[in-house]
Design a protein around this motif. Structure first.
Motif, PDB file in Angstrom:
ATOM      1  N   HIS A 693       0.844  -1.184   0.000  1.00 35.90           N
ATOM      2  CA  HIS A 693       0.000   0.000   0.000  1.00 35.90           C
ATOM      3  C   HIS A 693       0.884   1.241   0.000  1.00 35.90           C
ATOM      4  CE1 HIS A 693       0.870  -0.171   4.382  1.00 35.90           C
ATOM      5  NE2 HIS A 693       0.815   1.148   4.272  1.00 35.90           N
ATOM      6  N   ILE A 694       0.288   2.357  -0.389  1.00 36.74           N
ATOM      7  CA  ILE A 694       0.940   3.660  -0.286  1.00 36.74           C
ATOM      8  C   ILE A 694      -0.125   4.692   0.036  1.00 36.74           C
ATOM      9  CG2 ILE A 694       0.782   4.065  -2.788  1.00 36.74           C
ATOM     10  CD1 ILE A 694       3.411   5.699  -2.510  1.00 36.74           C
ATOM     11  N   PHE A 695       0.194   5.576   0.953  1.00 38.40           N
ATOM     12  CA  PHE A 695      -0.713   6.646   1.340  1.00 38.40           C
ATOM     13  C   PHE A 695       0.094   7.933   1.446  1.00 38.40           C
ATOM     14  CE2 PHE A 695      -2.921   9.423   4.270  1.00 38.40           C
ATOM     15  CZ  PHE A 695      -4.239   9.305   3.879  1.00 38.40           C
ATOM     16  N   THR A 696      -0.368   8.983   0.793  1.00 41.04           N
ATOM     17  CA  THR A 696       0.316  10.271   0.845  1.00 41.04           C
ATOM     18  C   THR A 696      -0.627  11.333   1.392  1.00 41.04           C
ATOM     19  OG1 THR A 696      -0.341  10.954  -1.391  1.00 41.04           O
ATOM     20  CG2 THR A 696       1.676   9.651  -1.172  1.00 41.04           C
ATOM     21  N   TYR A 697      -0.064  12.237   2.163  1.00 39.77           N
ATOM     22  CA  TYR A 697      -0.840  13.303   2.793  1.00 39.77           C
ATOM     23  C   TYR A 697      -0.028  14.590   2.676  1.00 39.77           C
ATOM     24  CZ  TYR A 697      -2.468  16.175   6.724  1.00 39.77           C
ATOM     25  OH  TYR A 697      -2.904  17.213   7.508  1.00 39.77           O
ATOM     26  N   THR A 698      -0.580  15.574   1.988  1.00 41.35           N
ATOM     27  CA  THR A 698       0.094  16.856   1.773  1.00 41.35           C
ATOM     28  C   THR A 698      -0.773  17.969   2.347  1.00 41.35           C
ATOM     29  OG1 THR A 698       1.086  16.024  -0.268  1.00 41.35           O
ATOM     30  CG2 THR A 698       1.093  18.401   0.066  1.00 41.35           C
ATOM     31  N   THR A 699      -0.170  18.821   3.160  1.00 45.49           N
ATOM     32  CA  THR A 699      -0.925  19.896   3.796  1.00 45.49           C
ATOM     33  C   THR A 699      -0.210  21.229   3.595  1.00 45.49           C
ATOM     34  OG1 THR A 699      -1.835  20.698   5.896  1.00 45.49           O
ATOM     35  CG2 THR A 699       0.205  19.468   5.998  1.00 45.49           C
ATOM     36  N   LYS A 701      -0.376  25.276   5.094  1.00 44.25           N
ATOM     37  CA  LYS A 701      -0.908  26.177   6.114  1.00 44.25           C
ATOM     38  C   LYS A 701      -0.871  27.605   5.606  1.00 44.25           C
ATOM     39  CE  LYS A 701      -0.297  27.574  10.934  1.00 44.25           C
ATOM     40  NZ  LYS A 701       0.529  27.411  12.165  1.00 44.25           N
ATOM     41  N   PHE A 702      -2.048  28.208   5.467  1.00 40.86           N
ATOM     42  CA  PHE A 702      -2.168  29.601   5.035  1.00 40.86           C
ATOM     43  C   PHE A 702      -2.156  30.518   6.258  1.00 40.86           C
ATOM     44  CE2 PHE A 702      -4.180  26.996   1.835  1.00 40.86           C
ATOM     45  CZ  PHE A 702      -3.724  27.533   0.637  1.00 40.86           C
ATOM     46  N   ASP A 703      -1.993  31.795   6.013  1.00 38.18           N
ATOM     47  CA  ASP A 703      -2.110  32.774   7.085  1.00 38.18           C
ATOM     48  C   ASP A 703      -3.574  32.881   7.506  1.00 38.18           C
ATOM     49  OD1 ASP A 703       0.612  33.301   6.961  1.00 38.18           O
ATOM     50  OD2 ASP A 703       0.357  34.916   5.474  1.00 38.18           O
ATOM     51  N   GLY A 704      -3.771  33.324   8.730  1.00 40.90           N
ATOM     52  CA  GLY A 704      -5.134  33.544   9.201  1.00 40.90           C
ATOM     53  C   GLY A 704      -5.832  32.297   9.707  1.00 40.90           C
ATOM     54  N   GLY A 705      -5.079  31.210   9.944  1.00 40.96           N
ATOM     55  CA  GLY A 705      -5.688  30.007  10.502  1.00 40.96           C
ATOM     56  C   GLY A 705      -6.297  29.069   9.483  1.00 40.96           C
ATOM     57  N   TYR A 706      -6.054  29.300   8.192  1.00 38.92           N
ATOM     58  CA  TYR A 706      -6.602  28.418   7.153  1.00 38.92           C
ATOM     59  C   TYR A 706      -5.602  27.305   6.845  1.00 38.92           C
ATOM     60  CZ  TYR A 706     -10.136  31.997   6.225  1.00 38.92           C
ATOM     61  OH  TYR A 706     -11.170  32.883   6.337  1.00 38.92           O
ATOM     62  N   ARG A 707      -6.122  26.133   6.511  1.00 44.95           N
ATOM     63  CA  ARG A 707      -5.283  24.996   6.169  1.00 44.95           C
ATOM     64  C   ARG A 707      -5.995  24.148   5.122  1.00 44.95           C
ATOM     65  NH1 ARG A 707      -1.017  22.695   9.005  1.00 44.95           N
ATOM     66  NH2 ARG A 707      -1.526  24.017  10.779  1.00 44.95           N
ATOM     67  N   ALA A 708      -5.234  23.630   4.157  1.00 46.19           N
ATOM     68  CA  ALA A 708      -5.783  22.758   3.111  1.00 46.19           C
ATOM     69  C   ALA A 708      -4.922  21.504   3.025  1.00 46.19           C
ATOM     70  CB  ALA A 708      -5.812  23.474   1.767  1.00 46.19           C
ATOM     71  N   ALA A 709      -5.558  20.383   2.630  1.00 49.59           N
ATOM     72  CA  ALA A 709      -4.827  19.110   2.569  1.00 49.59           C
ATOM     73  C   ALA A 709      -5.365  18.258   1.434  1.00 49.59           C
ATOM     74  CB  ALA A 709      -4.945  18.356   3.896  1.00 49.59           C
ATOM     75  N   ILE A 710      -4.486  17.423   0.887  1.00 51.11           N
ATOM     76  CA  ILE A 710      -4.849  16.448  -0.149  1.00 51.11           C
ATOM     77  C   ILE A 710      -4.286  15.093   0.273  1.00 51.11           C
ATOM     78  CG2 ILE A 710      -4.596  15.762  -2.556  1.00 51.11           C
ATOM     79  CD1 ILE A 710      -4.270  18.670  -3.309  1.00 51.11           C
ATOM     80  N   ASN A 711      -5.124  14.063   0.264  1.00 52.78           N
ATOM     81  CA  ASN A 711      -4.702  12.697   0.586  1.00 52.78           C
ATOM     82  C   ASN A 711      -4.921  11.804  -0.632  1.00 52.78           C
ATOM     83  OD1 ASN A 711      -4.381  13.628   3.201  1.00 52.78           O
ATOM     84  ND2 ASN A 711      -6.382  12.903   3.859  1.00 52.78           N
ATOM     85  N   ILE A 712      -3.943  10.976  -0.953  1.00 52.46           N
ATOM     86  CA  ILE A 712      -4.068   9.999  -2.038  1.00 52.46           C
ATOM     87  C   ILE A 712      -3.478   8.688  -1.553  1.00 52.46           C
ATOM     88  CG2 ILE A 712      -3.423   9.399  -4.405  1.00 52.46           C
ATOM     89  CD1 ILE A 712      -3.206  12.372  -5.014  1.00 52.46           C
ATOM     90  N   GLY A 713      -4.212   7.584  -1.743  1.00 55.72           N
ATOM     91  CA  GLY A 713      -3.730   6.305  -1.268  1.00 55.72           C
ATOM     92  C   GLY A 713      -4.137   5.153  -2.165  1.00 55.72           C
ATOM     93  N   TYR A 714      -3.381   4.070  -2.066  1.00 50.45           N
ATOM     94  CA  TYR A 714      -3.674   2.864  -2.839  1.00 50.45           C
ATOM     95  C   TYR A 714      -3.351   1.652  -1.986  1.00 50.45           C
ATOM     96  CZ  TYR A 714      -3.188  -0.850  -6.310  1.00 50.45           C
ATOM     97  OH  TYR A 714      -3.310  -2.036  -7.001  1.00 50.45           O
ATOM     98  N   ASP A 715      -4.291   0.709  -1.914  1.00 45.99           N
ATOM     99  CA  ASP A 715      -4.112  -0.548  -1.190  1.00 45.99           C
ATOM    100  C   ASP A 715      -4.296  -1.680  -2.187  1.00 45.99           C
ATOM    101  OD1 ASP A 715      -3.708  -1.744   1.463  1.00 45.99           O
ATOM    102  OD2 ASP A 715      -5.676  -2.617   1.144  1.00 45.99           O
ATOM    103  N   SER A 716      -3.268  -2.502  -2.372  1.00 50.03           N
ATOM    104  CA  SER A 716      -3.268  -3.506  -3.435  1.00 50.03           C
ATOM    105  C   SER A 716      -4.122  -4.715  -3.057  1.00 50.03           C
ATOM    106  CB  SER A 716      -1.836  -3.977  -3.714  1.00 50.03           C
ATOM    107  OG  SER A 716      -1.403  -4.857  -2.690  1.00 50.03           O
ATOM    108  N   ARG A 717      -4.288  -5.633  -4.004  1.00 47.17           N
ATOM    109  CA  ARG A 717      -4.878  -6.930  -3.688  1.00 47.17           C
ATOM    110  C   ARG A 717      -3.918  -7.695  -2.780  1.00 47.17           C
ATOM    111  NH1 ARG A 717      -9.284  -7.955  -6.866  1.00 47.17           N
ATOM    112  NH2 ARG A 717      -9.463  -6.803  -8.813  1.00 47.17           N
TER     113      ARG A 717
END
Length: 815
Positions: A693-699, A701-717
């Motif tokens: 498997h592979i799982f990635t998490y990218t975040t 942090k903006f000014d003013g308390g804002y935050r955005a994130a993208i997660n992508i993952g794959y779990d094989s047979r």
């Protein structure tokens, strides 16, 4: 900041001069002194900070008077002449400077807990941001600090599991440790009834904000019970009960899993302390489609099914710990956990059987409605005794009672006989199963700077039970009557007695941990009718050893351990589940324990962020495998058997890397080579292949308390003895905003935004048959959550450091 550093240099220089200068005693006049003391606390982790510079200033002139460094435990004490008004200054690189006015009570000022907060403001020439590490590699485990993950306030505990190194979550939300579903899940180092049936359901209903950190213990030391082939997942919940109170409220709505609410409370008044949480989750009834297909080689016939499955219900859970500190050496704590889940199912399926010429030989539809209720309760009591000569030397006596009960009712009604050959009869099923368990444990630890010795013993008395029956509708009187072959009262008593001894050595560059555990197990299984009793009596010597070598900003670890796989009640229960009469499930009360050997080598680097690399090899014989067979009527029965010889060789990578002060990337990946071999019903099965498997998490942090994130993952047979299971692709996007000086926040998460359903398929090949199963699971999920916390805290509560580690029964991600 420059002024603060100059102040510190001046204080150090003046302290040096005063140490070198002696005033003649004849001319000295005694001036009364005041005493200023306190403890420095890192506010990010709520733990003492050593080596912090603490100084006294003249409040009017800001001139330095006295300075010192805080000790390892964060404490300090300063003395200065009376007659002036002072202020206290605490300085540490990477933290905001703290200035406190000195208000005397007599000749003393106790500042209490002085909280220092990480700061990004440093010298103008250099910018350093204090980043709390997310991952930590210890000599026998890897821990993931959930509180350091900014998404912890907005996502569920199950979604947090996806981020933890060595762990993965597949398309059916089953948790795996290094690709293995045989492990043990503990809550605060103890078995919990909440995790007895299906851990994923509990973690989906619980916010990650309840959790402090998640430990993946791949080389469990001797103090842990030997169960769990792959290791132990230890979920440590937040218990920062301090003098005063703190309340946190978390609420959210998920478009699939419904509404959830959670409240956390920490409270201390005098010698009494309490910490705990409670939550509620309502799951609306959601329906999705499925299909099954089996081709029978020996008859050249086939069976196919299509239909829908619907599931809904509600979950209610709570956990708490009450502490009473008798004095500095005696501590009593009481714990409880409770989980209550009610569910309702509505299933429809159409079954078609065809002959060798593809002509329909039978067709019927089935409507199956059912209800389920699962209850789990834990109650524990711990007494901890300290020793005057060494306060870290502890003797702990613990007791814990676990109870869980799973009640299932279903009724199946058939219709639409298209062939005119008659329908199988309607039926009802009832199964009341569960576990009652008493555990007694004694632990002793004698630590020192170099050598720590631990020893103890434990007795676990477990009584599993299942009362079940199937009633079949009679075509003559149109009434339901019990099927004698499906009526029984099953009891499975399992007693485990264990003793252990372990040693830990910690040097400047090296750390060693080794121990031995001896466990004696007795089994006594009985049936009300039809089946002979089952008795077992066996011993296990379980060694464990791990070594860690610390380098400049990295470390190497090497470990070996043996682990035991004891079957659980869901694998042992001879109750036959015929909710789908063509595909049946039944347990096997004759299952035996299996032993595996695990070797591990790892490398960790924390120079910037963290990088963990490891390889592991394990082998075992006679493991419990999930196996299928067919009869002459074309009915597929799945059960469990000691049929597997397993060998796995794996490679793991986890990275948490701050690309900039605002952009952070997390990668969790695994690749495994698997070899399986086993015999069942007179046939030999072999299978091998790769999985991972592979799982990635990218975040960001903006000014003013804002935050955005993208997660992508794959779990094989994953490779199974008779086939392979599904693969799973996962993606999500999220955004959050903190409010009211980070006391509140709101977040939006969208999981798998591009498809409403995801088809998960499985392949099984046995003697004379091949089966294909596919489920269209809900895929897209939109989640909105809010949180708010308030309260006032000012001193730490004392916590029990040892307790029941009841981790000796199988816990899997699938039931």
């Amino acid at each position: 900041m420059k002024q603060i550093l100059l102040l510190v240099l001046c204080l150090c220089f003046s302290t040096f001069l005063s140490a070198q200068t002696k005033t003649p005693a004849a001319t000295t006049t005694a001036i009364p002194n005041i005493t200023v003391k306190g403890i420095i606390i890192d506010s990010a982790v709520n733990k003492p900070m050593g080596y912090v510079t603490v100084a006294l200033q003249d409040e009017a002139t800001k001139a330095p008077v006295k300075s010192t460094l805080a000790k390892d435990d964060g404490s300090f004490e300063l003395k200065a002449p009376e007659g002036k008004t002072y202020q206290l200054v605490a300085v540490f690189i990477g933290y905001a400077t703290k200035t406190i006015p000195v208000k005397l009570t007599g000749n003393t000022f106790n500042a209490g807990r002085i909280l220092l907060s990480p700061s990004s403001k440093q010298l103008k020439e250099v910018t350093v941001t204090a980043v709390k590490p997310v991952m930590k590699q210890e000599v026998d485990r890897l821990s993931y600090d959930v509180t350091a993950d900014p998404e912890s306030k907005t996502i569920t505990a199950l979604d947090m599991i996806r981020k933890v190194p060595l762990l993965s979550v597949d398309g059916n939300d089953a948790i795996k440790l290094r690709g293995n579903d045989n492990y043990k899940i503990l809550i605060n180092g103890k078995e919990s009834a909440m995790m007895a049936k299906n851990p994923s359901d509990v973690l989906k209903s619980m916010p990650a904000a309840n959790i402090e950190k998640i430990e993946v213990i791949t080389t469990p030391p001797a103090k842990y019970d030997a169960e769990g082939l792959a290791g132990i997942i230890n979920i440590i919940t937040k218990k920062n009960a301090d003098q005063g109170y703190n309340v946190s409220v978390n609420s959210g709505y998920n478009s699939i899993w419904g509404l959830r609410n959670n409240v956390n409370l920490t409270l201390k008044q005098g010698k009494f302390g309490f910490s705990g949480y409670a939550g509620y989750n309502y799951r609306p009834l959601r329906t999705s489609s499925f299909e099954n297909m089996t081709i029978f080689d020996y008859m050249n016939t086939s069976l196919s099914q299509t239909g829908t499955r619907g599931n809904g219900g509600k979950n209610l859970y709570g956990s708490g710990e009450l502490s009473y500190e008798i004095d500095t050496l005696n501590l009593i704590t009481g714990t409880f956990d409770s989980y209550n889940s009610k569910s309702n199912q509505h299933n429809y399926q159409a079954t078609t059987q065809r002959d060798a010429n593809d002509a329909i030989t039978q067709f019927y539809s089935l409507f199956n409605d059912g209800t389920g209720q699962f209850r789990g309760t834990d109650v524990g009591l711990n007494y901890q005794l300290g020793f005057k000569r060494n306060k870290e030397q502890l003797l702990t006596l613990s007791y814990k009672y676990n109870y869980d009960n799973n009640l299932q009712n279903s009724e199946a009604l058939k219709g639409d006989d298209a062939t005119g050959k008659g329908l199988p009869p309607d039926y009802r099923q009832y199964n009341n199963s569960g576990t009652k368990q008493h555990a007694f444990q004694l632990d002793y630890i004698q630590p020192s700077k170099i050598l720590t010795v631990e020893a103890g013993g434990k007795a676990t008395l477990r009584n599993n039970y299942s009362q079940f029956n199937t009633d079949v509708k009679d075509s003559v009187d149109n009434q339901f009557h019990a099927d004698p072959a499906q009526v029984n009262n099953f009891t499975y008593k399992q007693n485990i007695y264990g003793v252990y001894n372990s040693y830990s050595v910690k040097l400047s560059k090296w750390a060693f941990k080794a121990g031995m555990r001896l466990e004696h197990t007795t089994v006594d299984a009985n049936f009300a009718v039809g089946l002979p009793p089952v008795t077992q009596d066996y011993d296990n010597f379980v060694p464990s050893a791990s070594i860690q070598r610390s380098l400049k900003s990295s470390s190497l670890t090497l470990g070996f351990t043996q682990r035991i796989q004891r079957p659980g009640i869901y694998q042992l229960n001879p109750y036959t589940d015929i909710s789908n009469p063509q595909y049946r499930n039944v347990g096997n009360p004759n299952l035996r324990a299996a032993v595996t050997n695990n070797f591990e080598l790892g490398y960790s680097n924390f120079a910037k962020g963290s990088i963990n690399l490891s390889t592991n090899y394990s082998f075992s014989n006679n493991t419990v495998q999930n196996l299928a067979s067919v009869d002459t009527a074309g009915v597929t029965t799945t059960t469990y058997a000691n049929a597997g010889s397993n060998k796995t060789w794996g490679f793991d990578l986890s990275v948490n890397y701050p690309i900039t002060t605002k952009l952070n990337v997390n990668i969790n990946a695994e690749l495994m080579f698997v070899w399986l071999k086993g015999a069942y019903n007179g046939a030999l099965f072999t299978n091998k292949g790769n999985q991972g498997h592979i799982f990635t998490y990218t975040t960001y942090k903006f000014d003013g308390g804002y935050r955005a994130a993208i997660n992508i993952g794959y779990d094989s047979r994953y490779v199974l003895l008779q086939g392979k299971d599904n693969y799973y692709f996962f993606s999500s996007i999220s955004g959050s905003k903190t409010l009211f000086k980070e006391k509140a926040g709101i977040a939006l998460n969208v999981n798998n935004p591009f498809k409403k359903f995801n088809k998960l398929d499985f392949y099984t090949k046995g003697t004379g048959f091949e089966t294909y199963n596919a489920n269209n699971n809900f895929y897209r999920a939109i989640n909105v959550s809010v949180y708010y916390k308030f309260g006032r805290l000012n001193s730490s509560i004392k916590k029990n450091q040892r307790g029941i580690n009841t981790d000796d029964a199988t816990s899997t991600g699938r039931n």
